[in-house]
Write an enzyme that holds these catalytic residues in place. Structure first.
Site, PDB file in Angstrom:
ATOM      1  N   LEU A 148      -7.107  74.427   2.004  1.00 49.31           N
ATOM      2  CA  LEU A 148      -7.093  73.069   1.844  1.00 49.31           C
ATOM      3  C   LEU A 148      -8.154  72.635   0.594  1.00 49.31           C
ATOM      4  O   LEU A 148      -9.120  73.205   0.531  1.00 49.31           O
ATOM      5  CB  LEU A 148      -7.198  72.164   2.986  1.00 49.31           C
ATOM      6  CG  LEU A 148      -6.084  72.177   3.868  1.00 49.31           C
ATOM      7  CD1 LEU A 148      -6.518  71.252   5.015  1.00 49.31           C
ATOM      8  CD2 LEU A 148      -4.802  71.833   3.399  1.00 49.31           C
ATOM      9  N   ASP A 149      -7.875  71.918  -0.517  1.00 52.83           N
ATOM     10  CA  ASP A 149      -8.780  71.750  -1.545  1.00 52.83           C
ATOM     11  C   ASP A 149      -9.833  70.880  -1.047  1.00 52.83           C
ATOM     12  O   ASP A 149      -9.788  70.209  -0.133  1.00 52.83           O
ATOM     13  CB  ASP A 149      -7.867  71.213  -2.685  1.00 52.83           C
ATOM     14  CG  ASP A 149      -7.109  72.290  -3.410  1.00 52.83           C
ATOM     15  OD1 ASP A 149      -7.439  73.465  -3.232  1.00 52.83           O
ATOM     16  OD2 ASP A 149      -5.963  71.658  -3.893  1.00 52.83           O
ATOM     17  N   LEU A 150     -10.821  70.846  -1.936  1.00 51.17           N
ATOM     18  CA  LEU A 150     -12.023  70.035  -1.798  1.00 51.17           C
ATOM     19  C   LEU A 150     -11.929  68.717  -1.295  1.00 51.17           C
ATOM     20  O   LEU A 150     -12.246  68.076  -0.186  1.00 51.17           O
ATOM     21  CB  LEU A 150     -12.969  70.039  -3.050  1.00 51.17           C
ATOM     22  CG  LEU A 150     -14.513  69.019  -2.800  1.00 51.17           C
ATOM     23  CD1 LEU A 150     -15.072  69.779  -1.853  1.00 51.17           C
ATOM     24  CD2 LEU A 150     -14.897  69.149  -4.101  1.00 51.17           C
ATOM     25  N   ASP A 151     -10.790  67.692  -1.988  1.00 50.80           N
ATOM     26  CA  ASP A 151     -10.537  66.515  -1.557  1.00 50.80           C
ATOM     27  C   ASP A 151      -9.667  66.339  -0.537  1.00 50.80           C
ATOM     28  O   ASP A 151      -9.221  65.184  -0.494  1.00 50.80           O
ATOM     29  CB  ASP A 151     -10.346  65.855  -2.643  1.00 50.80           C
ATOM     30  CG  ASP A 151     -11.430  65.805  -3.829  1.00 50.80           C
ATOM     31  OD1 ASP A 151     -12.742  65.697  -3.391  1.00 50.80           O
ATOM     32  OD2 ASP A 151     -11.145  65.632  -5.016  1.00 50.80           O
ATOM     33  N   THR A 152      -9.026  67.344  -0.002  1.00 48.87           N
ATOM     34  CA  THR A 152      -7.910  67.394   1.131  1.00 48.87           C
ATOM     35  C   THR A 152      -8.377  67.426   2.201  1.00 48.87           C
ATOM     36  O   THR A 152      -9.464  68.260   2.628  1.00 48.87           O
ATOM     37  CB  THR A 152      -6.885  68.490   0.850  1.00 48.87           C
ATOM     38  OG1 THR A 152      -6.432  68.425  -0.621  1.00 48.87           O
ATOM     39  CG2 THR A 152      -5.729  68.357   1.450  1.00 48.87           C
TER      40      THR A 152
END
Length: 201
Positions: A112-116
């Site tokens: 999952l990406d940083l902002d997710t």
């Protein structure tokens, strides 16, 4: 003389074997091997890419027999602001900061990406992880995506049909509008092409 037909010997590179045993990441395993901490059939091996036969070779780590740890499956809620990697050169917090009390090395199944934020599966069962993340398995994964504009019905049709991204087209997806206003939209997108959300908007 009996011949083995149609049987594959369980060959793996040495660094993968150590990681699969739950001792650490492959990066760590390569360093340990190069430091001379691993023996194969009584001889020190310093080549991480050496192939070993899991059914026949005897492995030792720090002069103790290599033991495979019990399979472990973790369900982790990843908050926004954490990255899905073991170490970050920029010093940002990683998901491993959230599981410091786990004494067996586990790998994220996808990312999952940083902002997710959301559910992240972590395990030391590499075969299970491969089945889940391999696009050929068609395992569905659902994400709630917040888009900073109002999505029209045509936009939803495009998402359902698949869109072109810099790394290639996405597969068709199931898309359901959850909430919409004049300035933003929330949709649920269900993908079957891997464990990483690749959504446009």
């Amino acid at each position: 003389m009996r011949r083995m037909i149609g049987r594959k010997r369980p060959l793996k590179t040495l660094d993968r074997v150590l990681s699969k045993a739950g001792l650490g990441s492959r990066v760590e395993a390569r360093r340990w091997i190069q430091d001379g901490r691993v023996m194969v059939n009584g001889r020190v091996v310093t080549t991480p890419d050496q192939w070993v036969d899991m059914a026949r070779d005897q492995l030792r780590f720090d002069n103790a027999p290599l033991e495979f740890r019990e399979r472990l499956y973790l369900l982790l809620h990843k908050p926004a602001g954490y990255i899905t990697t073991y170490r970050d050169p920029q010093g940002r917090p990683t998901v491993y900061d959230l599981i410091e009390d786990v004494d067996t090395f586990v790998s994220p199944v996808g990312r999952l990406d940083l902002d997710t934020s959301g559910l992240l599966l972590m395990t030391n069962d590499n075969q299970f992880a491969e089945r889940v993340t391999n696009p050929a398995s068609h395992v569905p994964k659902s994400y709630v995506v917040n888009v900073s504009r109002r999505l029209s019905d045509d936009d939803l049709v495009r998402l359902r049909s698949g869109i072109e991204l810099p790394d290639g087209p996405t597969r068709p997806a199931a898309v359901r509008r959850i909430r919409a206003s004049e300035t933003d939209t929330s949709v649920e997108i269900t993908l079957t092409e891997g464990a990483t959300a690749r959504c446009g908007g």
